[in-house]
Scaffold this motif. Structure first.
Motif, PDB file in Angstrom:
ATOM      1  N   ALA A 106       0.811  -1.221   0.000  1.00  0.00           N
ATOM      2  CA  ALA A 106       0.000   0.000   0.000  1.00  0.00           C
ATOM      3  C   ALA A 106       0.849   1.277   0.000  1.00  0.00           C
ATOM      4  N   ILE A 107       2.152   1.148   0.183  1.00  0.00           N
ATOM      5  CA  ILE A 107       3.003   2.345   0.192  1.00  0.00           C
ATOM      6  C   ILE A 107       3.013   2.964  -1.204  1.00  0.00           C
ATOM      7  N   ASP A 108       2.753   4.263  -1.263  1.00  0.00           N
ATOM      8  CA  ASP A 108       2.754   4.992  -2.533  1.00  0.00           C
ATOM      9  C   ASP A 108       4.198   5.299  -2.924  1.00  0.00           C
ATOM     10  N   LEU A 109       4.661   4.686  -3.995  1.00  0.00           N
ATOM     11  CA  LEU A 109       6.044   4.861  -4.446  1.00  0.00           C
ATOM     12  C   LEU A 109       6.158   5.895  -5.565  1.00  0.00           C
ATOM     13  N   THR A 110       5.122   6.719  -5.722  1.00  0.00           N
ATOM     14  CA  THR A 110       5.132   7.773  -6.729  1.00  0.00           C
ATOM     15  C   THR A 110       6.190   8.807  -6.367  1.00  0.00           C
ATOM     16  N   VAL A 111       6.980   9.203  -7.364  1.00  0.00           N
ATOM     17  CA  VAL A 111       8.086  10.145  -7.151  1.00  0.00           C
ATOM     18  C   VAL A 111       7.677  11.535  -7.619  1.00  0.00           C
ATOM     19  N   SER A 112       8.065  12.529  -6.836  1.00  0.00           N
ATOM     20  CA  SER A 112       7.859  13.918  -7.235  1.00  0.00           C
ATOM     21  C   SER A 112       9.111  14.719  -6.894  1.00  0.00           C
ATOM     22  N   THR A 128      11.782  12.440  -4.478  1.00  0.00           N
ATOM     23  CA  THR A 128      11.449  11.607  -3.334  1.00  0.00           C
ATOM     24  C   THR A 128       9.988  11.163  -3.409  1.00  0.00           C
ATOM     25  N   ILE A 129       9.626  10.307  -2.461  1.00  0.00           N
ATOM     26  CA  ILE A 129       8.231   9.872  -2.363  1.00  0.00           C
ATOM     27  C   ILE A 129       7.522  10.775  -1.352  1.00  0.00           C
ATOM     28  N   GLY A 130       6.238  10.580  -1.179  1.00  0.00           N
ATOM     29  CA  GLY A 130       5.432  11.463  -0.345  1.00  0.00           C
ATOM     30  C   GLY A 130       5.547  11.276   1.155  1.00  0.00           C
ATOM     31  N   GLN A 131       6.249  10.232   1.623  1.00  0.00           N
ATOM     32  CA  GLN A 131       6.377  10.002   3.055  1.00  0.00           C
ATOM     33  C   GLN A 131       7.846   9.871   3.433  1.00  0.00           C
ATOM     34  N   THR A 132       8.178  10.312   4.632  1.00  0.00           N
ATOM     35  CA  THR A 132       9.540  10.172   5.148  1.00  0.00           C
ATOM     36  C   THR A 132       9.720   8.778   5.752  1.00  0.00           C
ATOM     37  N   ALA A 133      10.961   8.425   6.002  1.00  0.00           N
ATOM     38  CA  ALA A 133      11.262   7.147   6.648  1.00  0.00           C
ATOM     39  C   ALA A 133      10.605   7.074   8.025  1.00  0.00           C
ATOM     40  N   GLU A 134      10.577   8.190   8.748  1.00  0.00           N
ATOM     41  CA  GLU A 134       9.970   8.211  10.081  1.00  0.00           C
ATOM     42  C   GLU A 134       8.464   7.979   9.991  1.00  0.00           C
ATOM     43  N   GLN A 135       7.806   8.616   9.031  1.00  0.00           N
ATOM     44  CA  GLN A 135       6.366   8.422   8.868  1.00  0.00           C
ATOM     45  C   GLN A 135       6.047   6.966   8.509  1.00  0.00           C
ATOM     46  N   LEU A 136       6.840   6.386   7.631  1.00  0.00           N
ATOM     47  CA  LEU A 136       6.629   4.992   7.250  1.00  0.00           C
ATOM     48  C   LEU A 136       6.865   4.066   8.436  1.00  0.00           C
ATOM     49  N   GLY A 137       7.887   4.358   9.238  1.00  0.00           N
ATOM     50  CA  GLY A 137       8.180   3.554  10.419  1.00  0.00           C
ATOM     51  C   GLY A 137       7.046   3.581  11.439  1.00  0.00           C
ATOM     52  N   THR A 138       6.385   4.726  11.543  1.00  0.00           N
ATOM     53  CA  THR A 138       5.235   4.831  12.445  1.00  0.00           C
ATOM     54  C   THR A 138       4.062   4.011  11.912  1.00  0.00           C
ATOM     55  N   ALA A 139       3.855   4.059  10.609  1.00  0.00           N
ATOM     56  CA  ALA A 139       2.743   3.316   9.999  1.00  0.00           C
ATOM     57  C   ALA A 139       3.004   1.809   9.963  1.00  0.00           C
ATOM     58  N   TYR A 140       4.264   1.427   9.840  1.00  0.00           N
ATOM     59  CA  TYR A 140       4.653   0.012   9.733  1.00  0.00           C
ATOM     60  C   TYR A 140       5.766  -0.279  10.748  1.00  0.00           C
ATOM     61  N   LYS A 144      12.122  -0.981   9.574  1.00  0.00           N
ATOM     62  CA  LYS A 144      12.934   0.233   9.711  1.00  0.00           C
ATOM     63  C   LYS A 144      13.240   0.690   8.285  1.00  0.00           C
ATOM     64  N   PHE A 145      12.802   1.889   7.943  1.00  0.00           N
ATOM     65  CA  PHE A 145      12.898   2.374   6.576  1.00  0.00           C
ATOM     66  C   PHE A 145      14.070   3.314   6.366  1.00  0.00           C
ATOM     67  N   THR A 146      14.630   3.213   5.176  1.00  0.00           N
ATOM     68  CA  THR A 146      15.570   4.198   4.664  1.00  0.00           C
ATOM     69  C   THR A 146      15.008   4.632   3.316  1.00  0.00           C
ATOM     70  N   VAL A 147      14.851   5.943   3.138  1.00  0.00           N
ATOM     71  CA  VAL A 147      14.383   6.467   1.862  1.00  0.00           C
ATOM     72  C   VAL A 147      15.560   7.213   1.237  1.00  0.00           C
ATOM     73  N   GLU A 148      16.039   6.678   0.120  1.00  0.00           N
ATOM     74  CA  GLU A 148      17.172   7.285  -0.581  1.00  0.00           C
ATOM     75  C   GLU A 148      16.628   8.151  -1.719  1.00  0.00           C
ATOM     76  N   ALA A 149      16.691   9.473  -1.519  1.00  0.00           N
ATOM     77  CA  ALA A 149      16.177  10.416  -2.512  1.00  0.00           C
ATOM     78  C   ALA A 149      17.084  10.444  -3.737  1.00  0.00           C
ATOM     79  N   GLY A 150      16.511  10.860  -4.863  1.00  0.00           N
ATOM     80  CA  GLY A 150      17.261  10.935  -6.116  1.00  0.00           C
ATOM     81  C   GLY A 150      17.652  12.367  -6.450  1.00  0.00           C
ATOM     82  N   ASP A 151      18.641  12.488  -7.295  1.00  0.00           N
ATOM     83  CA  ASP A 151      19.102  13.803  -7.778  1.00  0.00           C
ATOM     84  C   ASP A 151      18.379  14.140  -9.077  1.00  0.00           C
ATOM     85  N   PHE A 152      18.229  15.429  -9.333  1.00  0.00           N
ATOM     86  CA  PHE A 152      17.601  15.887 -10.568  1.00  0.00           C
ATOM     87  C   PHE A 152      18.541  16.879 -11.233  1.00  0.00           C
TER      88      PHE A 152
END
Length: 176
Positions: A106-112, A128-140, A144-152
């Motif tokens: 159910a995690i939204d992996l849409t990038v913006s 990045t995606i719409g949620q931080t690692a901390e927000q995902l960790g609270t929901a799940y 333990k999440f790591t969100v690696e953002a991309g360069d543009f």
């Protein structure tokens, strides 16, 4: 037991030195006893006491611990680019590392893109995606999440220039 979350239940137990006529009981609080073996599935710690009783022996007790730590999951956003003056591309969805069953589908992996700058440059960690690692960790909490953002990167556009030629007989005027 001690291990990372794997979606299965892990039970405590006991191995008495005398088996014939021995009763095994478990307690989570040291006061209430049961023959139900304690178990753990989700992240956390369960401390328990096991007691072996036998009419021919003194009672024996021991303490046990069941501990489950979060499974580490990485969400990776790919780098992307565009040419100056063009609209942003449609970003590919982020990729998520292995998880248990369908728990994280159910995690939204849409990038913006988090910035609006339009100058030629490399903008680090703005995809990045719409949620931080901390927000995902609270929901799940079993993860333990790591969100690696991309360069543009916005690269230089191509432009052309055309020199205007002049050819003619001398007439005393300036020609550009």
């Amino acid at each position: 037991y001690s291990g990372k979350y794997d979606g299965t239940s892990h039970a405590g137990g006991a191995t008495p030195s005398v088996t014939e006529g021995t009763t095994i009981q478990y307690s989570l609080d040291g006061e209430t006893w049961s023959t139900s073996v304690p178990s753990i599935k989700d992240v956390g710690t369960v401390n328990y006491t096991v007691k072996a009783t036998n009419p021919n022996y003194e009672d024996a007790t021991d303490a046990g611990e069941l501990k489950v730590t979060p499974k580490e999951v990485t969400i990776t956003v790919a780098d992307d680019e565009k040419v100056y003056g063009n609209p942003d591309p449609e970003f590919a969805d982020a990729e998520i590392s292995e998880y248990i069953g369908t728990e994280l589908e159910a995690i939204d992996l849409t990038v913006s893109r988090t910035n609006t700058d339009e100058d030629v440059n490399v903008y680090e960690d703005v995809l990045t995606i719409g949620q931080t690692a901390e927000q995902l960790g609270t929901a799940y909490p079993n993860y333990k999440f790591t969100v690696e953002a991309g360069d543009f990167e916005i690269t230089k556009a191509t432009m052309t220039v055309e020199a205007v030629d002049y050819s003619g007989a001398y007439d005393g005027a300036v020609h550009n």
